[in-house]
Design a protein around this motif. Structure first.
Motif, PDB file in Angstrom:
ATOM      1  N   GLN A 177      -7.695  -2.172  -6.071  1.00 59.78           N
ATOM      2  CA  GLN A 177      -9.054  -1.632  -5.973  1.00 59.78           C
ATOM      3  C   GLN A 177      -9.183  -0.691  -4.771  1.00 59.78           C
ATOM      4  O   GLN A 177      -9.795   0.375  -4.882  1.00 59.78           O
ATOM      5  N   ARG A 178      -8.606  -1.045  -3.628  1.00 60.79           N
ATOM      6  CA  ARG A 178      -8.631  -0.165  -2.450  1.00 60.79           C
ATOM      7  C   ARG A 178      -7.886   1.134  -2.715  1.00 60.79           C
ATOM      8  O   ARG A 178      -8.194   2.163  -2.113  1.00 60.79           O
ATOM      9  N   ALA A 179      -6.885   1.096  -3.599  1.00 63.16           N
ATOM     10  CA  ALA A 179      -6.078   2.282  -3.905  1.00 63.16           C
ATOM     11  C   ALA A 179      -6.693   3.131  -5.016  1.00 63.16           C
ATOM     12  O   ALA A 179      -6.061   4.067  -5.501  1.00 63.16           O
ATOM     13  N   ARG A 208      -7.176  -6.828  -4.803  1.00 61.09           N
ATOM     14  CA  ARG A 208      -7.815  -6.103  -3.695  1.00 61.09           C
ATOM     15  C   ARG A 208      -7.025  -4.847  -3.347  1.00 61.09           C
ATOM     16  O   ARG A 208      -7.605  -3.791  -3.096  1.00 61.09           O
ATOM     17  N   LEU A 209      -5.712  -4.956  -3.351  1.00 63.06           N
ATOM     18  CA  LEU A 209      -4.851  -3.801  -3.064  1.00 63.06           C
ATOM     19  C   LEU A 209      -5.118  -2.679  -4.068  1.00 63.06           C
ATOM     20  O   LEU A 209      -5.321  -1.523  -3.685  1.00 63.06           O
ATOM     21  N   GLN A 248       0.830  -1.205   0.000  1.00 66.98           N
ATOM     22  CA  GLN A 248       0.000   0.000   0.000  1.00 66.98           C
ATOM     23  C   GLN A 248       0.867   1.260   0.000  1.00 66.98           C
ATOM     24  O   GLN A 248       0.602   2.211  -0.727  1.00 66.98           O
TER      25      GLN A 248
END
Length: 182
Positions: free
Chosen positions: A148-150, A145-146, A115
């Motif tokens: 998309q969260r970013a 997932r990383l 992240q």
């Protein structure tokens, strides 16, 4: 994961004159990731020479100002992760860059390092005047997932795009991200 472990990670851009000094440490990260099953362009068994040769080429690209190389280092200044921003693209794409080889040592995962690397690559891209970033990753992997969260947007999936290190086919998902204009 304790907060001190997270706080003791420094992410920084390697200068062109120092990138070649990091070849062996970066080779360690690449070998670890490939041996852990990461589909990042290399097959098993990966040799140290193959990994070091790749990073020597990256260091040359940094020296030619064709790419940016970021590293994450722990408190002992050991490289635990890396990511690249490829800026040498066709002349009709001066506003775009590719994000590549986002790698974190298996023993250092789940500490927020990926992240932090992705946030740093966004900052560097903004400073470099890039407003569109593109990357690809193994479909269904943890990295999705990383990203998309970013704030990355999924474009689509190409079945059987690449091979896993063991030779099995894998699908690849493409993503893009818009950054504000400078």
């Amino acid at each position: 994961m304790d907060q001190e472990a997270v706080d003791n990670i420094a992410v920084r851009r390697l200068a062109p004159d120092e990138a070649s000094r990091y070849v062996e440490a970066l080779a360690d990260v690449l070998i670890d990731c490939v041996e852990g099953g990461a589909s990042v362009s290399f097959m098993l068994p990966i040799t140290r020479e193959t990994a070091a040769s790749f990073w020597r080429g990256v260091a040359q690209g940094v020296a030619r100002n064709e790419r940016v190389l970021l590293v994450a280092e722990d408190a002992e200044q050991r490289v635990v992760g890396t990511v690249q921003l490829i800026t040498a693209l066709p002349e009709n794409q001066p506003h775009r860059a590719d994000v590549a080889k986002m790698l974190v040592l298996r023993a250092a995962r789940r500490r927020g390092i990926a992240q932090r690397l992705m946030a740093a690559v966004d900052e560097v891209a903004y400073v470099e005047g890039k407003t569109v970033l593109v990357l690809d990753t193994v479909t269904g992997g943890d990295a999705e997932r990383l990203y998309q969260r970013a704030g990355w947007q999924r474009v689509g999936v190409v079945p059987d795009y690449a091979l896993m290190p063991d030779g099995a086919f894998c699908a690849t998902t493409f993503y893009y991200k818009h950054l504000p204009r400078v």
